[in-house]
Write an enzyme that holds these catalytic residues in place. Structure first.
Site, PDB file in Angstrom:
ATOM      1  N   ASP A  92      -5.479  -5.051  -6.221  1.00  0.00           N
ATOM      2  CA  ASP A  92      -5.254  -3.654  -5.829  1.00  0.00           C
ATOM      3  C   ASP A  92      -3.806  -3.212  -6.091  1.00  0.00           C
ATOM      4  O   ASP A  92      -3.518  -2.047  -6.336  1.00  0.00           O
ATOM      5  CB  ASP A  92      -5.543  -3.443  -4.327  1.00  0.00           C
ATOM      6  CG  ASP A  92      -6.677  -4.277  -3.783  1.00  0.00           C
ATOM      7  OD1 ASP A  92      -6.933  -5.361  -4.329  1.00  0.00           O
ATOM      8  OD2 ASP A  92      -7.314  -3.858  -2.810  1.00  0.00           O
ATOM      9  N   ASP A 123       0.794  -1.234   0.000  1.00  0.00           N
ATOM     10  CA  ASP A 123       0.000   0.000   0.000  1.00  0.00           C
ATOM     11  C   ASP A 123       0.823   1.280   0.000  1.00  0.00           C
ATOM     12  O   ASP A 123       0.262   2.376  -0.092  1.00  0.00           O
ATOM     13  CB  ASP A 123      -0.954   0.015   1.207  1.00  0.00           C
ATOM     14  CG  ASP A 123      -2.105  -0.945   1.019  1.00  0.00           C
ATOM     15  OD1 ASP A 123      -2.554  -1.097  -0.128  1.00  0.00           O
ATOM     16  OD2 ASP A 123      -2.553  -1.540   2.014  1.00  0.00           O
TER      17      ASP A 123
HETATM   18  N1  GLY Z   1      -7.030  -1.756  -1.222  1.00  0.00           N
HETATM   19  C1  GLY Z   1      -8.096  -2.120  -0.375  1.00  0.00           C
HETATM   20  C2  GLY Z   1      -9.439  -1.942  -0.945  1.00  0.00           C
HETATM   21  O1  GLY Z   1      -9.660  -1.721  -2.113  1.00  0.00           O
HETATM   22  O2  GLY Z   1     -10.364  -2.043  -0.165  1.00  0.00           O
END
Ligand code: GLY
Length: 396
Positions: A179, A117
């Site tokens: 993601d 992230d």
């Molecule tokens: N990256 C986490 C989500 O999309 O909830």
């Protein structure tokens, strides 16, 4: 072919083109003014707290805040929103707040990679900060963050390890989530802005491996793919935030659409353009009438399932770009019109918080299977909404 037949085909072609390219318009300045009004409300509520807004539950009128210094994946979005609002208004007070909230993330820039992230956290914040100020200090922070993110790359599997914390706890030896396609943008940026050129190769290998393993025949995405660390092979595709392993989780598909659009922009490799079209088309053809998806396209109680405005905002932003990158004029028009329909719906009474709450949008879903953040205002929905508005405005 007879001349008459050629003429007929040419006429049909031009009618199709003109009907699909008939553009839909909306008042982007009004939408951006609204965002600015809401940003000021949030700022006056949270200033001086060293906290950043994350969500507003259904029955609340206030942002739920998270400390800026912890590993919360959403901490980059609030500074990013401030930068977009500053870009549009050039208001000095907003600019100062953007600097303040961006720089409050500095502790995160000094640590080893906790997970993938880092891109969301530091590129949405420092990336926009550098784009708008040219401050060299910000550039160096992004370059360092890209090197840190690259430490999670495993050449055996060909992808970045998204969640180191799940390796042991779930027995997912090397896991990659869809993601993660968003976070490789920071690697491309670093490679062309003075960072290590190998970051480009890592990002492209991640995108290629993900393209091969992360999608079903119809172009819908798994949320998580688990790989073997010994021989790098695909073990299984599963879900974490979607309804089930084989369903299309709306935000996951949105990340794929945005991710492959961005990878095509960075590489100019048409394989990625064709793939961006594939993941987009499978999403568009299953959308409900108002162009905002249910949180999972295969959730069992549709039409009584919650919608996910965050997915719609991410896709609107992605399609405004994809429509510009397209080499097929008909598809370009189709994608631009779809994006504008999404923005129109998101800008309607049903989806706007207006006086009730200081967010921009209502009706997003964070993690339904965990019972968390269901039908809420959520900071990343607001981030991609204002990003899409800025992109739309620049095209006028
Ligand atoms: N990256 C986490 C989500 O999309 O909830």
């Amino acid at each position: 072919m007879k001349p008459m037949k050629i003429l007929l085909l040419a006429c049909i072609g031009s009618v199709m083109l003109s009907s699909s390219s008939k553009s839909v318009q909306f008042d982007v300045d009004k939408a951006l003014d609204y965002c600015n009004h809401q940003v000021k409300r949030t700022l006056s509520a949270i200033d001086g707290t060293a906290m950043t807004p994350r969500n507003i539950p259904v029955n609340s009128e206030q942002w739920k805040l998270v400390p800026v210094s912890i590993y919360d994946w959403t901490v980059g979005f609030w500074p990013g929103i401030l930068w977009y609002d500053y870009e549009n208004t050039r208001n000095e007070e907003i600019g100062r707040a953007a600097v303040h909230y961006t720089e409050s993330l500095q502790p995160l820039t000094l640590l080893p990679a906790y997970d993938h992230d880092l891109g969301f956290q530091l590129f949405c914040s420092y990336g926009n900060a550098y784009r708008l100020t040219g401050n060299e200090k910000y550039k160096q922070i992004i370059l360092n963050a890209a090197d840190t993110l690259a430490t999670l790359f495993n050449p055996k599997t060909g992808t970045i390890l998204s969640w180191p914390r799940e390796v042991k706890s779930r027995n997912w030896p090397h896991n990659t989530i869809i993601d993660n396609m968003m976070n490789i943008e920071m690697l491309y940026w670093a490679a062309k802005n003075g960072g290590n050129k190998k970051l480009y190769d890592i990002a492209t290998r991640h995108a290629e491996t993900t393209m091969k393993n992360h999608f079903r025949e119809d172009g819908s995405s798994y949320h998580v793919v688990v790989y073997d660390t010994i021989d790098g092979r695909f073990i299984k595709g599963v879900t974490h935030q979607g309804y089930a392993d084989n369903t299309m989780w709306a935000r996951g598909q949105a990340w794929a659409i945005y991710g492959y659009t961005m990878v095509y922009r960075e590489t100019k490799d048409k394989t990625f353009l064709r793939f961006a079209e594939k993941v987009t088309d499978t999403y568009l053809k299953r959308l409900p009438e108002d162009h905002v998806p249910y949180w999972d396209f295969d959730a069992p109680d549709i039409p009584n399932e919650p919608k996910d405005a965050s997915a719609a905002a991410i896709v609107a932003s992605a399609l405004l770009e994809l429509s510009q990158l397209e080499d097929n004029p008909q598809k370009a028009a189709e994608y631009k019109n779809a994006a504008v329909k999404m923005l129109l719906t998101l800008s309607s009474d049903k989806y706007q918080s207006r006086d009730a709450k200081p967010s921009f949008l209502l009706h997003s879903v964070g993690h339904k299977p965990a019972g968390s953040e269901i039908d809420v205002s959520i900071i990343y929905a607001d981030y991609y909404y204002i990003e899409a508005l800025i992109k739309y405005k620049k095209r006028q």
